[in-house]
Design an enzyme around this catalytic site. Structure first.
Site, mmCIF file in Angstrom:
data_model
loop_
_atom_site.group_PDB
_atom_site.id
_atom_site.type_symbol
_atom_site.label_atom_id
_atom_site.label_comp_id
_atom_site.label_asym_id
_atom_site.label_seq_id
_atom_site.Cartn_x
_atom_site.Cartn_y
_atom_site.Cartn_z
ATOM 1 C CG HIS A 26 44.181 53.299 43.610
ATOM 2 N ND1 HIS A 26 43.926 51.984 44.003
ATOM 3 C CD2 HIS A 26 43.636 53.637 42.566
ATOM 4 C CE1 HIS A 26 43.083 51.579 42.565
ATOM 5 N NE2 HIS A 26 42.854 52.642 41.947
ATOM 6 C CG ASP A 28 42.603 48.116 43.865
ATOM 7 O OD1 ASP A 28 41.693 47.808 44.421
ATOM 8 O OD2 ASP A 28 42.591 48.411 42.936
ATOM 9 C CE LYS A 29 49.880 49.482 44.553
ATOM 10 N NZ LYS A 29 50.743 48.058 44.824
ATOM 11 C CD GLU A 54 45.115 37.845 50.018
ATOM 12 O OE1 GLU A 54 44.851 38.946 49.587
ATOM 13 O OE2 GLU A 54 45.940 36.974 49.810
ATOM 14 C CD GLU A 67 44.283 31.358 54.455
ATOM 15 O OE1 GLU A 67 43.121 31.631 54.383
ATOM 16 O OE2 GLU A 67 45.123 31.704 53.738
ATOM 17 C CE LYS A 191 43.041 54.663 39.095
ATOM 18 N NZ LYS A 191 42.162 53.900 37.936
ATOM 19 C CG PHE A 266 39.712 62.761 41.905
ATOM 20 C CD1 PHE A 266 38.835 61.688 42.825
ATOM 21 C CD2 PHE A 266 40.906 61.958 41.385
ATOM 22 C CE1 PHE A 266 39.250 60.558 43.106
ATOM 23 C CE2 PHE A 266 41.278 60.730 41.779
ATOM 24 C CZ PHE A 266 40.465 59.852 42.567
ATOM 25 C CG ASP A 274 36.281 53.303 42.815
ATOM 26 O OD1 ASP A 274 35.303 52.781 42.409
ATOM 27 O OD2 ASP A 274 36.855 54.392 42.519
ATOM 28 C CB ALA A 275 35.384 48.169 47.014
ATOM 29 N NE ARG A 280 40.619 45.600 42.857
ATOM 30 C CZ ARG A 280 39.275 45.973 43.163
ATOM 31 N NH1 ARG A 280 38.329 45.182 43.298
ATOM 32 N NH2 ARG A 280 39.027 47.045 43.784
ATOM 33 C CE LYS A 281 44.910 49.948 40.318
ATOM 34 N NZ LYS A 281 43.840 49.068 40.385
ATOM 35 C CE LYS A 301 49.994 36.230 47.296
ATOM 36 N NZ LYS A 301 50.125 35.794 45.962
ATOM 37 C CE LYS A 305 52.012 32.423 52.065
ATOM 38 N NZ LYS A 305 52.447 32.233 53.460
ATOM 39 C CG ASP A 307 52.412 34.061 43.738
ATOM 40 O OD1 ASP A 307 52.710 33.298 42.711
ATOM 41 O OD2 ASP A 307 51.500 33.898 44.342
#
Length: 432
Positions: A26, A28-29, A54, A67, A191, A266, A274-275, A280-281, A301, A305, A307
């Protein structure tokens, strides 16, 4: 909102709950894995590296920005291409995205000295009973402010909600049958989605299974799309869905709905379709929407961090509480301020399922878990895990979930404090 009241309402009726997962192909993955592969490489060479990488991908291009401060050199374009290759985007089989030919752009700066200063020297806000035996632990502050949630429940052996557990297993199985050649016509993007029917708060049956998978335009000499989709449907039921549910106590029944490639075709997928973008997941990465989420992503990260590190710690706390038999469900919220070592708040919510009060469980958590960033990093060896695992650890987490993993040894999934919590709660005579 009164979450205990909402939970009691929820357990008094029949309802459906759905979670989704995505395969490693995918878009995003792809970005999450590239960002974490970069992190793995830096930490393997220099454990003190500060990384915030990123990634975005689109047709014919991958861009890495962020960074990074480190004493080592990493060939970032080579890491990007190798990651894309391992996912399966190579040549014609890549479905329009190729690790050899895509452009790789980088725009990297050093970590802000203002942020670094806050992390390196925490503000003096430690509690009176904080353990100050480790100078590293008391001096390293959180890399940012924010809130993180951890969750566990007794619906599965790994103490995860059933819908996300099944969705991950289906997505993982899609990748397996593609890579081992069982279904060689599959392409990397895909998916999964599982809808579970609950009765009185417990999983009762499987209502709907959705699988969407990228595929070759022609399969087994068949080019007619209607026939192609029928082949895919039969193969996925037999070689993906049925094997996943073999070990599940709740299986599809005669009323379970199967939606396989519901769009009808598909072929164009991945970064060509898709970009993609790192982070984003975040619901796929955690509990499939079953628990609250603080909003912070993990991939790319380094462990300073919170997060990332505190989300792992909160899962560790919640899982040990449930494993100890203190509750059927447990959600833990941690909150941090940048540069401050100790969390500014720790919250425990068992949604009315606790055998002792939430206040008592909170007191046990504060007594037995050191939730300062450096303590978390040290306990889980978050800086050393890539080197210990052959240079590849965080990248493995970047697809199929960061929580509830059973295919790799993940330290925040250990329940080594469950017996102690059980004993201190006065439940030693009871079975957890």
């Amino acid at each position: 909102m009164n979450y205990e009241r909402e939970y009691n309402k929820m357990t008094s009726k029949r309802f459906l709950f759905t979670s989704e997962s995505v395969t490693e192909g995918h878009p995003d993955k792809v970005c999450d894995q590239i960002s974490d592969a970069i992190l793995d490489e830096f930490l393997t060479k220099d454990k003190s590296s500060r990384v915030a990488a990123e990634t975005t991908v689109t047709t014919g291009m991958a861009l890495v920005c962020g960074e990074i401060t480190s004493d080592c050199y990493v060939d970032i374009p080579a890491v990007v291409r190798n990651t894309i290759k391992n996912i399966g985007y190579a040549g014609a089989e890549g479905g329009g995205f190729d690790y050899k030919n895509c452009a790789v752009l980088t725009s990297i700066d050093e970590q802000s000295t203002d942020i670094a200063g806050g992390v390196n020297k925490a503000l003096e806000t430690r509690s009176d009973n904080a353990d100050t035996s480790s100078s590293e632990t008391e001096e390293v502050g959180a890399g940012d402010q924010g809130i993180m949630f951890g969750f566990a429940c007794d619906e599965t052996p790994e103490l995860m909600p059933l819908p996300i557990s099944l969705a991950h297993k289906l997505a993982y199985r899609l990748a397996q049958v593609r890579k081992n050649g069982s279904l060689g016509y599959l392409r990397p993007d895909g998916k999964s989605q599982v809808t579970v029917e609950y009765v009185e708060g417990r999983p009762s049956r499987i209502d709907t299974i959705v699988l969407s998978t990228q595929h070759d335009p022609e399969i087994k000499g068949v080019s007619d799309n209607k026939e192609v989709q029928e082949i895919i449907r039969q193969d996925l039921i037999e070689k993906v869905i049925e094997p996943v549910f073999e070990s599940c106590s709740i299986k599809p029944d005669e009323n379970t709905k199967y939606l396989i490639n519901p769009s009808g075709r598909f072929v164009i997928g991945g970064p060509q379709g898709d970009a993609g973008l790192t982070g984003r997941k975040i619901i796929v990465d955690t509990y499939g929407g079953y628990s609250r989420h603080g909003g912070g992503a993990f991939s790319g990260k380094d462990p300073t961090k919170v997060d990332r590190s505190a989300a792992y710690a909160s899962r560790y706390v919640a899982k040990n509480v449930v494993a100890a038999g203190l509750a059927q469900k447990c959600e833990v919220e941690l909150a941090y301020a940048i540069g401050v070592a100790e969390p500014v708040s720790v919250m425990v919510d068992t949604f009315g399922t606790g055998v002792i009060s939430d206040d008592e469980i909170s007191a046990l958590v504060k007594k037995n878990f050191d939730l300062r960033p450096a303590a978390i990093i040290k306990q889980f060896d978050l800086r050393g895990l890539p080197a210990k695992n052959g240079g590849k650890f965080y990248q493995l987490l970047a697809a199929y979930g960061h929580m509830g993993r059973t295919d790799i040894d993940v330290p925040w999934e250990h329940t080594d404090k469950a017996a102690m919590l059980k004993d201190q709660a006065g439940l030693a005579c009871c079975k957890a």
